[in-house]
Design a protein around this motif. Structure first.
Motif, mmCIF file in Angstrom:
data_model
loop_
_atom_site.group_PDB
_atom_site.id
_atom_site.type_symbol
_atom_site.label_atom_id
_atom_site.label_comp_id
_atom_site.label_asym_id
_atom_site.label_seq_id
_atom_site.Cartn_x
_atom_site.Cartn_y
_atom_site.Cartn_z
ATOM 1 N N GLY A 89 35.709 50.966 37.478
ATOM 2 C CA GLY A 89 36.964 51.719 37.548
ATOM 3 C C GLY A 89 38.003 51.148 36.602
ATOM 4 N N ASP A 90 39.251 51.164 37.036
ATOM 5 C CA ASP A 90 40.313 50.615 36.193
ATOM 6 C C ASP A 90 40.818 49.273 36.702
ATOM 7 O OD1 ASP A 90 41.594 51.648 38.437
ATOM 8 O OD2 ASP A 90 43.406 52.131 37.321
ATOM 9 N N TYR A 143 39.455 42.894 33.258
ATOM 10 C CA TYR A 143 39.929 43.704 34.377
ATOM 11 C C TYR A 143 40.988 43.034 35.249
ATOM 12 C CZ TYR A 143 36.505 47.313 33.440
ATOM 13 O OH TYR A 143 35.811 48.337 32.865
ATOM 14 N N CYS A 144 40.880 41.743 35.447
ATOM 15 C CA CYS A 144 41.860 41.060 36.303
ATOM 16 C C CYS A 144 42.061 39.630 35.789
ATOM 17 C CB CYS A 144 41.416 41.068 37.763
ATOM 18 S SG CYS A 144 39.686 40.638 38.026
ATOM 19 N N PRO A 145 42.757 39.479 34.670
ATOM 20 C CA PRO A 145 42.916 38.161 34.044
ATOM 21 C C PRO A 145 43.630 37.142 34.933
ATOM 22 C CG PRO A 145 44.292 39.807 32.953
ATOM 23 C CD PRO A 145 43.434 40.534 33.929
ATOM 24 N N ASP A 146 44.406 37.602 35.890
ATOM 25 C CA ASP A 146 45.098 36.679 36.788
ATOM 26 C C ASP A 146 44.139 35.959 37.724
ATOM 27 O OD1 ASP A 146 44.811 39.378 37.771
ATOM 28 O OD2 ASP A 146 45.956 38.772 39.537
ATOM 29 N N ASN A 193 42.164 57.380 34.500
ATOM 30 C CA ASN A 193 40.891 57.616 33.830
ATOM 31 C C ASN A 193 40.912 57.048 32.417
ATOM 32 O OD1 ASN A 193 38.312 58.547 33.562
ATOM 33 N ND2 ASN A 193 38.888 60.651 33.171
ATOM 34 N N ASN A 194 42.001 57.234 31.700
ATOM 35 C CA ASN A 194 42.126 56.690 30.349
ATOM 36 C C ASN A 194 42.108 55.167 30.368
ATOM 37 O OD1 ASN A 194 42.262 59.235 29.261
ATOM 38 N ND2 ASN A 194 44.479 59.239 29.041
ATOM 39 N N LYS A 195 42.766 54.573 31.354
ATOM 40 C CA LYS A 195 42.791 53.112 31.477
ATOM 41 C C LYS A 195 41.389 52.581 31.762
ATOM 42 C CE LYS A 195 45.372 49.600 34.027
ATOM 43 N NZ LYS A 195 46.282 49.375 35.146
#
Length: 145
Positions: free
Chosen positions: A70-71, A122-125, A38-40
């Motif tokens: 979401g995270d 969120y998803c730099p890859d 949740n913090n992420k």
């Protein structure tokens, strides 16, 4: 009463205490993971809201971003360079009409960069999968801020 007799008569008490302790440890671990996740999610949502505000848009609701992405970025990060996602993405950059009235338009540079910003956070890859598609689009500064 000897200590061994006391222990054997109250064995259920020891077993119950051990089971309760194990249950509390499991619940604690599950709650910790949920709070950490949740913090992420909150941290990434704040980062995206800051990026939108820096681009000149009104600050979006962080709670909505958090619930939607979401995270891990949710659907946005799932195969972003696929043909279906590219087609849907380009459809959303149309003139807003449906059916035969739908026409492609020259999209706003900052608006088109928004999905890239989501991927960057969120998803730099997976950002490389869409960068070349963004570079191929004709864009202009078409939105007044």
């Amino acid at each position: 009463m000897s200590p061994t007799r006391f222990a054997s008569e109250h064995r259920w008490l020891y077993i119950g205490a051990i089971v309760l302790l194990v249950a509390l440890v499991v619940v604690g671990i599950i709650r910790y993971e949920k709070v950490r996740t949740n913090n992420k999610a909150t941290e990434k949502a704040e980062q995206l809201a800051d990026a939108a505000e820096a681009a000149g848009y009104p600050r979006p609701d962080v709670g909505t971003i958090k619930r939607t992405l979401g995270d891990d970025g949710g659907q946005v990060c799932e195969k972003p360079g696929s043909s279906l996602k590219s087609a849907l993405w380009k459809m959303n950059i149309s003139n807003g009409a449906t059916g035969p009235g739908m026409r492609p338009v020259i999209g706003d540079t900052e608006t088109i960069r928004a999905e890239a910003k989501i991927l960057e956070i969120y998803c730099p890859d997976k950002l490389d999968e869409i960068e070349d598609k963004i570079a191929d689009l004709k864009t202009e500064n078409t939105v007044r801020r």
